[in-house]
Design a protein around this motif. Structure first.
Motif, mmCIF file in Angstrom:
data_model
loop_
_atom_site.group_PDB
_atom_site.id
_atom_site.type_symbol
_atom_site.label_atom_id
_atom_site.label_comp_id
_atom_site.label_asym_id
_atom_site.label_seq_id
_atom_site.Cartn_x
_atom_site.Cartn_y
_atom_site.Cartn_z
ATOM 1 N N GLY A 45 0.756 -1.105 0.186
ATOM 2 C CA GLY A 45 0.223 0.052 0.009
ATOM 3 C C GLY A 45 0.821 1.186 0.055
ATOM 4 O O GLY A 45 0.572 2.126 -0.792
ATOM 5 N N VAL A 46 1.813 1.236 0.779
ATOM 6 C CA VAL A 46 2.817 2.466 0.887
ATOM 7 C C VAL A 46 3.398 2.458 -0.461
ATOM 8 O O VAL A 46 3.448 3.896 -0.941
ATOM 9 N N LEU A 47 3.999 1.511 -0.959
ATOM 10 C CA LEU A 47 4.717 1.798 -2.217
ATOM 11 C C LEU A 47 3.900 1.904 -3.609
ATOM 12 O O LEU A 47 4.049 2.921 -4.275
ATOM 13 N N GLN A 48 2.629 1.750 -3.581
ATOM 14 C CA GLN A 48 1.645 2.020 -4.504
ATOM 15 C C GLN A 48 1.229 3.321 -4.231
ATOM 16 O O GLN A 48 1.209 4.074 -5.233
ATOM 17 N N ALA A 49 1.081 3.721 -2.881
ATOM 18 C CA ALA A 49 0.821 5.133 -2.901
ATOM 19 C C ALA A 49 1.737 6.257 -3.325
ATOM 20 O O ALA A 49 1.537 7.022 -3.941
ATOM 21 N N ASN A 50 3.119 5.813 -2.950
ATOM 22 C CA ASN A 50 4.270 6.656 -3.626
ATOM 23 C C ASN A 50 4.177 6.627 -5.084
ATOM 24 O O ASN A 50 4.590 7.756 -5.955
ATOM 25 N N LEU A 51 4.159 5.450 -5.679
ATOM 26 C CA LEU A 51 4.231 5.178 -7.139
ATOM 27 C C LEU A 51 3.050 6.395 -7.839
ATOM 28 O O LEU A 51 3.197 6.936 -8.781
ATOM 29 N N LYS A 52 1.750 6.125 -7.293
ATOM 30 C CA LYS A 52 0.793 6.762 -7.965
ATOM 31 C C LYS A 52 0.998 8.419 -7.635
ATOM 32 O O LYS A 52 0.665 9.105 -8.519
ATOM 33 N N GLU A 53 1.767 8.705 -6.460
ATOM 34 C CA GLU A 53 2.104 10.478 -6.526
ATOM 35 C C GLU A 53 3.030 10.679 -7.639
ATOM 36 O O GLU A 53 2.990 11.851 -8.029
ATOM 37 N N GLU A 54 4.174 9.712 -7.904
ATOM 38 C CA GLU A 54 5.145 9.968 -8.776
ATOM 39 C C GLU A 54 4.489 10.093 -9.980
ATOM 40 O O GLU A 54 4.866 10.638 -10.945
ATOM 41 N N GLU A 55 3.638 9.107 -10.387
ATOM 42 C CA GLU A 55 2.910 8.930 -11.720
ATOM 43 C C GLU A 55 2.206 10.345 -12.090
ATOM 44 O O GLU A 55 2.268 10.961 -13.230
ATOM 45 N N ALA A 56 1.623 10.740 -11.040
ATOM 46 C CA ALA A 56 0.638 12.274 -11.057
ATOM 47 C C ALA A 56 1.725 13.170 -11.391
ATOM 48 O O ALA A 56 1.388 14.316 -12.192
#
Length: 171
Positions: free
Chosen positions: A132-143
């Protein structure tokens, strides 16, 4: 070393690298924010991403702590220094805002790749609570990467317009 130990070591190294990478991101963002004058939308988005990045660091520290580990101060310092030097290098350029935009976009994509790799490592290593943490970080970087991509034309156009008018176009 057992397979489980090797997977853990690789995952911990990846988390420490991501922590250092995010500190490097802060050292790139901060000098840009101090110099931006004619690009308020870029400043606003960088300020927002600076807050996101600090949150990413905090989340990574939480994952490391849950695993009984700590981040690497040496890696953090080394990458922060390299980020500061990269940002400083662009201040000499007449087209600083463009160079920063290119570098930010490239760095965001580097971060995206790092998080995708870490997610894979978490999956194969059985570190499901970290996903969940890694996916949240990934989502912010993609945005952030998408925002940079979507706004490059506007930043370039504003730079050209300001330059043509003899106004400060640098930052």
């Amino acid at each position: 070393m057992s397979t489980t130990d090797a997977k853990r070591e690789i995952f911990i190294t990846g988390l420490r690298n991501a922590h250092a990478m995010e500190n490097q991101a802060l050292s790139i963002i901060k000098p840009q924010l101090q110099r931006i004058e004619n690009y308020p939308e870029v400043a606003r988005r960088l300020e927002e991403h600076q807050r996101e990045t600090q949150g990413q660091i905090d989340r990574l520290e939480g994952v490391l702590s849950e695993l009984g580990e700590d981040h690497s101060t040496l890696k953090d310092m080394a990458l922060s220094l390299s980020g500061s030097m990269a940002a400083l290098g662009h201040t000499m350029a007449g087209d600083e805002i463009l160079k920063n935009s290119f570098a930010n976009y490239a760095f965001e994509n580097f971060e995206i790749a790092a998080y995708k790799s870490l997610i894979t490592l978490a999956e194969i290593g059985g570190y499901h609570t970290a996903l969940g943490v890694l996916q949240a970080n990934l989502k912010e970087e993609e945005a952030m990467a998408a925002w940079l991509s979507d706004n490059l034309r506007e930043v370039t156009t504003r730079f050209a317009t300001l330059s043509e008018a003899g106004e400060t176009a640098k930052v």
